[in-house]
Design a protein around this motif. Sequence first.
Motif, PDB file in Angstrom:
ATOM      1  N   TYR A   1       0.791  -1.072  -0.105  1.00 56.39           N
ATOM      2  CA  TYR A   1      -0.097   0.194  -0.018  1.00 56.39           C
ATOM      3  C   TYR A   1       0.865   1.283  -0.092  1.00 56.39           C
ATOM      4  CZ  TYR A   1      -4.347  -2.812   1.275  1.00 56.39           C
ATOM      5  OH  TYR A   1      -5.147  -3.765   1.084  1.00 56.39           O
ATOM      6  N   GLN A   2       0.436   2.311  -0.616  1.00 61.17           N
ATOM      7  CA  GLN A   2       0.766   3.653  -0.641  1.00 61.17           C
ATOM      8  C   GLN A   2       0.129   4.663   0.130  1.00 61.17           C
ATOM      9  OE1 GLN A   2       0.464   6.515  -3.806  1.00 61.17           O
ATOM     10  NE2 GLN A   2       2.704   6.532  -4.251  1.00 61.17           N
ATOM     11  N   GLN A   3       0.696   5.301   1.254  1.00 65.17           N
ATOM     12  CA  GLN A   3       0.127   6.153   1.976  1.00 65.17           C
ATOM     13  C   GLN A   3       0.535   7.632   2.015  1.00 65.17           C
ATOM     14  OE1 GLN A   3      -0.432   5.236   6.302  1.00 65.17           O
ATOM     15  NE2 GLN A   3      -2.306   6.267   6.539  1.00 65.17           N
ATOM     16  N   ALA A   4      -0.021   8.576   1.394  1.00 67.03           N
ATOM     17  CA  ALA A   4       0.286   9.721   1.253  1.00 67.03           C
ATOM     18  C   ALA A   4       0.020  10.641   2.483  1.00 67.03           C
ATOM     19  CB  ALA A   4      -0.331  10.615  -0.099  1.00 67.03           C
ATOM     20  N   LEU A   5       0.827  11.488   2.795  1.00 65.43           N
ATOM     21  CA  LEU A   5       0.246  12.322   4.256  1.00 65.43           C
ATOM     22  C   LEU A   5      -0.972  12.798   4.338  1.00 65.43           C
ATOM     23  CD1 LEU A   5       2.034  13.267   6.568  1.00 65.43           C
ATOM     24  CD2 LEU A   5       2.505  15.684   5.556  1.00 65.43           C
ATOM     25  N   GLY A   6      -1.813  12.471   5.458  1.00 62.53           N
ATOM     26  CA  GLY A   6      -3.057  12.659   5.677  1.00 62.53           C
ATOM     27  C   GLY A   6      -4.047  11.778   4.910  1.00 62.53           C
ATOM     28  N   GLN A   7      -3.489  10.930   4.242  1.00 65.80           N
ATOM     29  CA  GLN A   7      -4.620  10.115   3.513  1.00 65.80           C
ATOM     30  C   GLN A   7      -4.534   8.590   3.906  1.00 65.80           C
ATOM     31  OE1 GLN A   7      -6.490  11.298   0.874  1.00 65.80           O
ATOM     32  NE2 GLN A   7      -5.460  13.382   1.805  1.00 65.80           N
ATOM     33  N   GLY A   8      -5.756   7.813   3.510  1.00 67.47           N
ATOM     34  CA  GLY A   8      -5.640   6.133   3.789  1.00 67.47           C
ATOM     35  C   GLY A   8      -4.931   5.597   3.004  1.00 67.47           C
ATOM     36  N   PRO A   9      -4.418   4.420   3.054  1.00 69.33           N
ATOM     37  CA  PRO A   9      -3.591   3.718   2.444  1.00 69.33           C
ATOM     38  C   PRO A   9      -4.234   3.166   1.134  1.00 69.33           C
ATOM     39  CG  PRO A   9      -3.433   2.713   4.838  1.00 69.33           C
ATOM     40  CD  PRO A   9      -4.606   3.964   4.754  1.00 69.33           C
ATOM     41  N   GLN A  10      -3.497   3.272   0.121  1.00 69.60           N
ATOM     42  CA  GLN A  10      -4.073   3.092  -1.425  1.00 69.60           C
ATOM     43  C   GLN A  10      -3.272   1.805  -1.809  1.00 69.60           C
ATOM     44  OE1 GLN A  10      -6.385   4.937  -3.001  1.00 69.60           O
ATOM     45  NE2 GLN A  10      -6.350   5.934  -1.069  1.00 69.60           N
ATOM     46  N   PHE A  11      -4.366   0.798  -2.190  1.00 70.65           N
ATOM     47  CA  PHE A  11      -3.779  -0.483  -2.441  1.00 70.65           C
ATOM     48  C   PHE A  11      -2.936  -0.497  -3.923  1.00 70.65           C
ATOM     49  CE2 PHE A  11      -3.613  -5.050  -3.052  1.00 70.65           C
ATOM     50  CZ  PHE A  11      -3.997  -5.384  -4.453  1.00 70.65           C
ATOM     51  N   ILE A  12      -1.657  -1.170  -3.956  1.00 68.35           N
ATOM     52  CA  ILE A  12      -0.864  -1.102  -4.829  1.00 68.35           C
ATOM     53  C   ILE A  12      -0.934  -2.310  -5.646  1.00 68.35           C
ATOM     54  CG2 ILE A  12       1.539  -0.744  -6.062  1.00 68.35           C
ATOM     55  CD1 ILE A  12       2.303   0.805  -3.479  1.00 68.35           C
ATOM     56  N   PHE A  13      -0.517  -3.389  -5.065  1.00 67.26           N
ATOM     57  CA  PHE A  13      -0.762  -4.816  -5.576  1.00 67.26           C
ATOM     58  C   PHE A  13      -0.700  -5.805  -4.403  1.00 67.26           C
ATOM     59  CE2 PHE A  13       3.564  -3.484  -7.553  1.00 67.26           C
ATOM     60  CZ  PHE A  13       4.313  -3.942  -6.383  1.00 67.26           C
ATOM     61  N   GLN A  14      -1.078  -7.235  -4.704  1.00 65.50           N
ATOM     62  CA  GLN A  14      -0.765  -8.116  -3.794  1.00 65.50           C
ATOM     63  C   GLN A  14      -0.151  -9.420  -4.385  1.00 65.50           C
ATOM     64  OE1 GLN A  14      -4.197 -11.095  -2.669  1.00 65.50           O
ATOM     65  NE2 GLN A  14      -4.088  -9.718  -0.922  1.00 65.50           N
ATOM     66  N   TYR A  15       0.677 -10.126  -3.891  1.00 67.17           N
ATOM     67  CA  TYR A  15       1.284 -11.382  -4.276  1.00 67.17           C
ATOM     68  C   TYR A  15       0.919 -12.495  -3.452  1.00 67.17           C
ATOM     69  CZ  TYR A  15       4.191  -9.253  -7.612  1.00 67.17           C
ATOM     70  OH  TYR A  15       4.610  -8.155  -8.720  1.00 67.17           O
ATOM     71  N   TYR A  16       0.565 -13.458  -3.994  1.00 67.89           N
ATOM     72  CA  TYR A  16       0.093 -14.684  -3.412  1.00 67.89           C
ATOM     73  C   TYR A  16       0.893 -15.802  -3.992  1.00 67.89           C
ATOM     74  CZ  TYR A  16      -2.749 -18.591  -2.235  1.00 67.89           C
ATOM     75  OH  TYR A  16      -3.151 -20.083  -1.832  1.00 67.89           O
ATOM     76  N   ARG A  17       1.812 -16.502  -3.070  1.00 66.54           N
ATOM     77  CA  ARG A  17       2.660 -17.577  -3.319  1.00 66.54           C
ATOM     78  C   ARG A  17       3.415 -17.139  -4.923  1.00 66.54           C
ATOM     79  NH1 ARG A  17      -0.810 -23.291  -2.228  1.00 66.54           N
ATOM     80  NH2 ARG A  17      -0.822 -22.919   0.010  1.00 66.54           N
TER      81      ARG A  17
ATOM     82  N   ASN B   1      -1.519 -11.114  -7.680  1.00 65.60           N
ATOM     83  CA  ASN B   1      -2.818 -11.313  -7.271  1.00 65.60           C
ATOM     84  C   ASN B   1      -3.850 -10.293  -7.036  1.00 65.60           C
ATOM     85  OD1 ASN B   1      -5.153 -13.438  -6.828  1.00 65.60           O
ATOM     86  ND2 ASN B   1      -4.724 -12.810  -4.621  1.00 65.60           N
ATOM     87  N   GLY B   2      -3.626  -9.313  -8.122  1.00 63.82           N
ATOM     88  CA  GLY B   2      -4.639  -8.123  -7.922  1.00 63.82           C
ATOM     89  C   GLY B   2      -3.715  -6.983  -8.139  1.00 63.82           C
ATOM     90  N   ARG B   3      -4.319  -5.880  -8.556  1.00 66.64           N
ATOM     91  CA  ARG B   3      -3.311  -4.590  -8.770  1.00 66.64           C
ATOM     92  C   ARG B   3      -4.218  -3.343  -8.564  1.00 66.64           C
ATOM     93  NH1 ARG B   3       1.943  -3.766 -10.942  1.00 66.64           N
ATOM     94  NH2 ARG B   3       2.080  -1.429 -11.511  1.00 66.64           N
ATOM     95  N   GLY B   4      -3.844  -2.281  -7.963  1.00 67.76           N
ATOM     96  CA  GLY B   4      -4.678  -1.105  -8.015  1.00 67.76           C
ATOM     97  C   GLY B   4      -4.356  -0.327  -9.130  1.00 67.76           C
ATOM     98  N   ASN B   5      -4.817   0.962  -9.021  1.00 65.25           N
ATOM     99  CA  ASN B   5      -4.481   1.940 -10.212  1.00 65.25           C
ATOM    100  C   ASN B   5      -3.144   2.482  -9.797  1.00 65.25           C
ATOM    101  OD1 ASN B   5      -5.423   3.330 -12.419  1.00 65.25           O
ATOM    102  ND2 ASN B   5      -6.361   4.974 -11.119  1.00 65.25           N
ATOM    103  N   PHE B   6      -2.113   1.852 -10.150  1.00 67.29           N
ATOM    104  CA  PHE B   6      -0.917   2.361 -10.189  1.00 67.29           C
ATOM    105  C   PHE B   6      -0.254   2.087 -11.679  1.00 67.29           C
ATOM    106  CE2 PHE B   6       0.302   4.050  -5.936  1.00 67.29           C
ATOM    107  CZ  PHE B   6      -0.756   3.575  -5.244  1.00 67.29           C
TER     108      PHE B   6
END
Lengths: 111, 113
Positions: free
Chosen positions: B35-51, B55-60
Amino acid sequence: SQKIEQNSEALNIQEGKTATLTCNYTNYSPAYLQWYRQDPGRGPVFLLLIRENEKEKRKERLKVTFDTTLKQSLFHITASQPADSATYLCALDPLSEKLTFGTGTRLTIIP
Amino acid sequence: ETGVTQSPTHLIKTRGQQVTLRCSSQSGHNTVSWYQQALGQGPQFIFQYYREEENGRGNFPPRFSGLQFPNYSSELNVNALELDDSALYLCASSSGQVNEKLFFGSGTQLSVL
């Protein structure tokens, strides 16, 4: 577009009172909702998870409600203490996507 | 403590450079999310790895890439750094089950000058 909104960026509550934080969402149909606590310079820490078929969940001084009709979750901290001061994040699982976080509410408990 | 460790804790880079951030997941967890978290913001999903597979990618953009290793540790690589990449980068591990909580590391604070 999909959106998660948490009430006010900052909330100040007197010690001993109940703090209530709000999480509203639009254009999501989450199967569950989570709440996390984040202290400055640290990663979020999981607090509670509530499923779409549950109305309320409690853990010690914490209580979470989930209203899928209103598309809203409320997070309550009773008998608040200065140590409860932190940023609180709600997060949704929109089924086809990964856990998505709100912007957070910075809670300050005033002694 | 969650058992998820990230390195380095802080990093300063200049625009255009490349950076690699590292994460060791909690024992028994085979899934890592970034996740990427800019100052004052919530974490934004970048991607996930499974094995070891994405396994999924956000808007990056594609200049954000990752790897997961056989021991389930992970790397996040960012090429051609931009000023807006300055943020706290968080790694979270889990066992890959549905409806599961995430265990976060303390993050890497990246500053791009």
